[in-house]
Design a protein around this motif. Structure first.
Motif, PDB file in Angstrom:
ATOM      1  N   ASN A 496      -0.072  53.053   4.517  1.00  0.00           N
ATOM      2  CA  ASN A 496       1.075  52.186   4.719  1.00  0.00           C
ATOM      3  C   ASN A 496       2.163  52.912   5.485  1.00  0.00           C
ATOM      4  O   ASN A 496       2.337  54.137   5.339  1.00  0.00           O
ATOM      5  N   ARG A 498       6.285  52.090   6.292  1.00  0.00           N
ATOM      6  CA  ARG A 498       7.443  51.210   6.088  1.00  0.00           C
ATOM      7  C   ARG A 498       8.623  51.762   6.877  1.00  0.00           C
ATOM      8  O   ARG A 498       8.962  52.948   6.752  1.00  0.00           O
ATOM      9  N   LEU A 512      10.044  46.651   8.117  1.00  0.00           N
ATOM     10  CA  LEU A 512       8.721  46.312   8.651  1.00  0.00           C
ATOM     11  C   LEU A 512       7.703  47.183   7.935  1.00  0.00           C
ATOM     12  O   LEU A 512       7.833  48.413   7.908  1.00  0.00           O
ATOM     13  N   THR A 513       6.703  46.543   7.332  1.00  0.00           N
ATOM     14  CA  THR A 513       5.667  47.272   6.607  1.00  0.00           C
ATOM     15  C   THR A 513       4.308  46.959   7.217  1.00  0.00           C
ATOM     16  O   THR A 513       3.937  45.788   7.368  1.00  0.00           O
ATOM     17  N   LEU A 514       3.588  48.016   7.570  1.00  0.00           N
ATOM     18  CA  LEU A 514       2.232  47.903   8.096  1.00  0.00           C
ATOM     19  C   LEU A 514       1.283  48.547   7.097  1.00  0.00           C
ATOM     20  O   LEU A 514       1.483  49.699   6.693  1.00  0.00           O
ATOM     21  N   TYR A 516      -2.935  49.083   5.781  1.00  0.00           N
ATOM     22  CA  TYR A 516      -4.365  48.956   6.059  1.00  0.00           C
ATOM     23  C   TYR A 516      -5.130  49.524   4.874  1.00  0.00           C
ATOM     24  O   TYR A 516      -4.811  50.604   4.359  1.00  0.00           O
ATOM     25  N   ALA A 525      -5.796  44.217   6.544  1.00  0.00           N
ATOM     26  CA  ALA A 525      -4.583  44.663   7.227  1.00  0.00           C
ATOM     27  C   ALA A 525      -3.467  43.680   6.894  1.00  0.00           C
ATOM     28  O   ALA A 525      -3.665  42.459   6.959  1.00  0.00           O
ATOM     29  N   ILE A 527       0.740  42.787   7.425  1.00  0.00           N
ATOM     30  CA  ILE A 527       1.986  43.012   8.160  1.00  0.00           C
ATOM     31  C   ILE A 527       3.080  42.201   7.476  1.00  0.00           C
ATOM     32  O   ILE A 527       2.936  40.991   7.278  1.00  0.00           O
ATOM     33  N   ARG A 546       4.840  37.255   6.184  1.00  0.00           N
ATOM     34  CA  ARG A 546       3.727  38.123   5.758  1.00  0.00           C
ATOM     35  C   ARG A 546       2.424  37.541   6.283  1.00  0.00           C
ATOM     36  O   ARG A 546       2.122  36.357   6.081  1.00  0.00           O
ATOM     37  N   SER A 548      -1.809  38.427   6.449  1.00  0.00           N
ATOM     38  CA  SER A 548      -2.883  39.254   5.894  1.00  0.00           C
ATOM     39  C   SER A 548      -4.193  38.882   6.573  1.00  0.00           C
ATOM     40  O   SER A 548      -4.507  37.695   6.746  1.00  0.00           O
TER      41      SER A 548
END
Length: 573
Positions: A496, A498, A512-514, A516, A525, A527, A546, A548
């Motif tokens: 992750n 952030r 913003l959070t990514l 996987y 994944a 977002i 969000r 997914s």
């Protein structure tokens, strides 16, 4: 529809009321002086405060069945009107588009007037008498609380469940509750309370032809599926503090009469007399073939000092004890627990230990008794301000007294964990580091199931770096390995990132959070974009998107995508 229009009208008036409340004091004072009422009217006589707002959500999914409504919305209005600093009225109004489709009512409308020696409830509210009698259910009706320096009185009543027609096994009768509490003492100090509740389903709230009658028990009127129920619970609870609150005793005892099927045959007074029970019981509660009575009690002694705290408790809930005034209850259970903790060196060293033993089959109605024992100990060490260590271990044993290996239960679960949290400054930037490792063992000691032990290891690491006053970055990683003896080993890795940002003098916050995740059978994944804007000191807007994406590598399940966006607005006044 009328209720929704009424609430929307109130929300429309909120800005107008708020504007009046913000009118310049000088102009108000001038008007008061003109009328000669300056001494009679003060800003403290009438005060309006609270919050109002709305929430909306959009949802979509492709590749599998929808799990939520495509769109939903809520509005809420929670003002408090205070008069003369001694009398206040709380309003709690919440309407949702999910209210009609939900199995039980989501919409809430409530008014809570409060004054120096009492409080009232009108509409939808939650109320608590005690942990064994009334707690965790929403009442649509009314209630009254009166209290003085010595005595307390409470009465509540209303509907706790609405009727739902969904077939013989999934329907629900409308349910109504009435309760009374009489107490001596103050809730924040020592007190003693007597509690009574009566709960009864409305047998006419569902059509009789919805159910299939039991032809083999026509006299009892029994039916297949959901049955109307009735319940009477009487109890007492106390909370006693002594020796400058160093010691505290909390206890409760309660007895219940529960009827599983109100259509079953009733006992007549002659049968009650033959059972050596007072005949006046028939005037209070109709005893039926499906009725049973039982009791429950609990006691707890608490010791709290500057460096030491301890607690010892015992509770017993017999298998027949039922209270329909509780959101949930596990009966047929005896529980003994003890905990103690020590705080040393100005809280730089803390250690806490716990023990709990639980068993069922209190009346020996089952072939085997299932027992659970739990032991845990944790230590928190902070040698310097910037570093904290936490070490803990827990062990759970579950077993029964069956003599046959086929039916024998003997499981052991053990967990060991280590956590490190530290703060440091490097390259002229502030950093926060968190790292943890835990391992868990699950073992079945039954000789027939030997070789099925499970070991799970989990490692997590995260680093938060402040990039100036407005930006921060937090990368994190988690690795989980599950090893099933003689079968397989599954590894799940999660990554992750952030990113946080504050703008406009911290009035606008964005993140913003990514993420996987790579598991043995699924890859995903995610977002997430989130923003919060303080328009004024009283107004706040939030926005979240969000998305997914899931990829299934085995089985017949196909890949799918899920998207959700929600918006919220809150105004405080």
């Amino acid at each position: 529809m009328k209720i929704k229009l009424f609430v929307l009208g109130i929300l429309f008036l909120v800005p107008f009321i708020f504007t009046l409340a913000q009118e310049p004091r000088d102009s108000i004072k001038t008007e008061i002086q003109k009328e000669g009422l300056e001494k009679l009217i003060s800003p403290t006589i009438v005060k309006l405060s609270g919050e109002a707002g709305l929430y909306g959500e959009l949802y979509s999914i492709s590749g599998r069945e929808r799990r939520r409504p495509g769109s939903s919305g809520r509005i809420f209005f929670r003002p408090t009107l205070t008069l003369f600093e001694n009398f206040s009225i709380d309003f709690d109004i919440m309407l949702s588009t999910e209210g009609n489709s939900a199995r039980q009512q989501i919409n809430q409308i409530a008014i809570h007037p409060e004054w120096g020696w009492g409080k009232a409830h009108i509409g939808d509210f939650n109320h608590e008498f005690s942990p064994l009698i009334l707690n965790g259910v929403t009442i649509r009706g009314g209630g009254l609380e009166l209290y003085s320096n010595l005595f307390r009185f409470q009465i509540v009543g209303g509907q706790t469940q609405r009727a739902i027609q969904a077939g013989p096994y999934s329907s629900a009768y409308s349910r109504y509750l009435g309760g009374l509490k009489i107490g001596i003492g103050k809730a924040e100090s020592s007190f003693f309370d007597l509690n009574v509740i009566r709960v009864r389903d409305n047998t006419a709230s569902l059509p009789k032809d919805l159910f299939i009658k039991d032809s083999t028990a026509s006299k009892s009127g029994s039916q297949f599926g959901v049955t109307p129920q009735e319940n009477l619970v009487v109890g007492a609870n106390t909370d006693i503090k002594f020796l400058d609150n160093m010691f505290r005793f909390v206890g409760e005892v309660a007895g219940s009469v529960f009827t599983r099927d109100m259509n079953s045959t009733t006992y007549n007074k002659e049968d009650i007399a033959e059972a050596d029970m007072p005949t006046f019981i028939d005037d209070i509660y109709k005893i039926r073939l499906s009725s049973n009575a039982d009791f429950a009690y609990s006691a707890e002694l608490i010791f709290n000092h500057n460096i030491v705290n301890s607690k010892i408790g015992y509770s017993l809930i017999n298998p027949g004890y039922t209270s329909l005034g509780l959101g949930s209850l596990i009966n047929d259970r005896r529980n003994i627990y003890f905990s103690t903790g020590i705080r040393l060196f100005e809280n730089k060293f803390n250690i806490q230990g716990n023990f709990q033993f639980q068993n069922d089959n209190l009346l020996k109605q089952k072939l085997y008794t299932l027992s659970r024992a739990m032991y845990s100990i944790s230590a928190n060490v902070r040698p310097i301000k910037e570093i904290t260590f936490v070490v803990s271990t827990m062990r759970n044993n579950m077993s029964n007294d069956a003599s046959s290996d086929t039916l024998k239960v003997n499981n052991i679960n053990s967990t060991y964990s280590f956590n490190l949290m530290t703060q440091l400054q490097l390259l002229q930037m502030n950093h926060s580091i968190s790292a943890s490792y835990s391992t868990q063992f699950a073992e079945d000691l039954n000789i027939l199931r030997k070789g099925s032990e499970v070991k799970a290891d989990n490692l997590t690491f995260s680093l938060t770096t402040m990039l100036g006053m407005s930006w921060s970055v937090t990368p994190s990683v988690s690795i989980n390995v599950v090893d099933i003896q003689n079968r397989s080993k599954n590894t799940t890795s999660s990554y992750n990132l952030r990113i946080n940002n504050r703008m406009l003098n911290s009035k606008l916050s964005n993140s913003l959070t990514l993420g996987y995740s790579d598991a043995t059978t699924t890859k995903s994944a995610i977002i997430t974009l989130q923003s919060g804007l303080s328009i004024t000191n009283a107004d706040m807007i939030t926005f979240v998107i969000r998305s997914s994406f899931y990829s299934i590598t085995t089985g017949n399940t196909s890949d799918y995508q899920e998207h959700k966006a929600n918006f919220g607005f809150t105004h405080r006044f």
